[in-house]
Design a protein around this motif. Structure first.
Motif, short mmCIF file in Angstrom:
data_model
loop_
_atom_site.label_atom_id
_atom_site.label_comp_id
_atom_site.label_asym_id
_atom_site.label_seq_id
_atom_site.Cartn_x
_atom_site.Cartn_y
_atom_site.Cartn_z
N UNK A 8 0.85 -1.21 0.00
CA UNK A 8 0.00 0.00 0.00
C UNK A 8 0.88 1.25 0.00
N UNK A 9 1.89 1.27 0.85
CA UNK A 9 2.79 2.43 0.91
C UNK A 9 3.49 2.64 -0.43
N UNK A 10 3.91 1.55 -1.07
CA UNK A 10 4.56 1.66 -2.37
C UNK A 10 3.60 2.23 -3.41
N UNK A 11 2.34 1.81 -3.36
CA UNK A 11 1.34 2.32 -4.32
C UNK A 11 1.04 3.79 -4.08
N UNK A 12 0.98 4.18 -2.80
CA UNK A 12 0.68 5.57 -2.47
C UNK A 12 1.88 6.47 -2.76
N UNK A 40 2.94 6.13 7.17
CA UNK A 40 2.59 7.39 6.52
C UNK A 40 3.27 8.57 7.21
N UNK A 41 3.31 8.53 8.53
CA UNK A 41 3.93 9.61 9.30
C UNK A 41 5.42 9.74 8.97
N UNK A 101 -6.10 10.61 -0.12
CA UNK A 101 -6.79 9.81 0.88
C UNK A 101 -6.26 8.38 0.84
N UNK A 102 -6.02 7.82 2.02
CA UNK A 102 -5.65 6.41 2.17
C UNK A 102 -6.60 5.82 3.20
N UNK A 103 -7.20 4.67 2.91
CA UNK A 103 -8.18 4.15 3.85
C UNK A 103 -8.39 2.66 3.72
N UNK A 104 -8.50 2.01 4.87
CA UNK A 104 -9.01 0.64 4.96
C UNK A 104 -10.45 0.81 5.46
N UNK A 105 -11.39 0.86 4.53
CA UNK A 105 -12.75 1.25 4.88
C UNK A 105 -13.54 0.10 5.51
N UNK A 127 -6.62 12.18 -5.02
CA UNK A 127 -6.45 10.75 -5.24
C UNK A 127 -6.89 9.98 -4.00
N UNK A 128 -7.42 8.77 -4.22
CA UNK A 128 -7.84 7.92 -3.12
C UNK A 128 -7.27 6.52 -3.33
N UNK A 129 -6.58 6.01 -2.34
CA UNK A 129 -6.13 4.62 -2.33
C UNK A 129 -6.93 3.92 -1.25
N UNK A 130 -7.86 3.06 -1.67
CA UNK A 130 -8.85 2.51 -0.76
C UNK A 130 -8.81 0.99 -0.74
N UNK A 131 -9.04 0.43 0.43
CA UNK A 131 -9.21 -1.01 0.55
C UNK A 131 -10.66 -1.27 0.96
N UNK A 132 -11.33 -2.06 0.15
CA UNK A 132 -12.73 -2.40 0.38
C UNK A 132 -12.95 -3.88 0.13
#
Length: 276
Positions: A29-33, A55-56, A109-113, A134-139
């Protein structure tokens, strides 16, 4: 006995919490973001902070939006020394994201929704797209299948058309249930949505477009003609002024016996333009 902090961090079923614990998935996820030091990132549902900590490390500013007050307290304590992190105790369905990122005007936006409100949060994000790039989302995987479903697919619905209109989508990778605690019964998928600068269709009235699309999918097994005939009164009145649903569909070169799932975004726009 479990400590108070341990009890506070236990997943709560009512919030649909499934905490991501797989380090390899977090790395992907970090690599994609690919977060940058000059960017602001909104993380929705940080949970225990597994993704937040990464992320921090790499982002100029992180705003973590968490609804669970127990987790908010834990996160604030955990990241007390991180000056670039703000933990906001808020409901992602109600928060004004544009106000939250001030003085910046744009964020990613980054989220594990959560499974139970994931689609609603996605719609909320699209509503506030003016300040989201942009949104990187896990659903849940089935939800992503609906989000990216093309015209003609049985998975296509209102959300598919909405996302297509305002975002460029890219399905990144699937995530097995074992990557979470507690372990869900379903697979998840990570998708990246890049917000378009303008809607991807030539349409005269965007508000009417979404009213018509909603009416068109109201009864998926019915034809577009029958759904328009049973649309809310405001739409029926507009159709009546144009000679009726059948005439409007013909004007838009749409066969009345087709179903909503078969219509492309451009055809929805033609339909609305014919109504107006």
């Amino acid at each position: 006995m479990s400590s108070q902090s341990e009890l506070a961090s236990l997943p709560k079923r009512r919030f649909g919490q499934n905490f991501l614990v797989d380090g390899n998935i977090i790395d992907r996820i970090i690599k994609a973001v690919d977060p940058q030091t000059d960017q602001t990132i909104i993380e929705i549902g940080p949970g225990r902070g597994a993704l937040t900590s990464r992320l921090v490390e790499k982002t100029g500013r992180v705003i973590a939006v968490e609804f669970d007050r127990d987790l908010v307290a834990q996160l604030r304590a955990q990241f007390a020394s991180s000056s670039n992190l703000q933990v906001a105790e808020a409901d992602a369905l109600k928060i004004d994201f544009c106000k939250a990122i001030e003085p910046q005007s744009l964020a990613r936006v980054v989220a594990n929704l959560p499974y139970n409100v994931g689609t609603a949060i996605l719609q909320r994000l699209i509503e506030q797209r003016v300040c989201i790039s942009e949104m990187t989302l896990m659903l849940q995987r089935e939800v992503i299948d609906r989000v990216i479903a093309p015209a003609g697919s049985g998975e296509r619905g209102y959300l598919s058309v909405l996302v297509e209109a305002y975002c460029e989508t890219e399905k990144l990778f699937d995530v097995p249930p074992q990557a979470f605690r507690p372990t869900p019964k379903v697979w998840s998928t990570v998708v990246q949505l890049r917000v378009r600068q303008k809607i991807a269709a030539e349409v005269k009235d965007e508000e009417l477009l979404w009213q018509v699309v909603s009416a068109g999918f109201a009864h998926p097994r019915k034809t577009i003609l029958n759904n328009l005939r049973e649309a809310p009164e405001s739409i029926r009145e507009l159709l009546k002024k144009r000679g009726g649903a059948g005439i409007v569909l013909c004007d838009a070169c749409i066969t009345p016996l087709r179903r909503a799932e078969t219509l492309t975004l451009d055809e929805w726009a033609l339909l609305v333009n014919s109504i107006r």
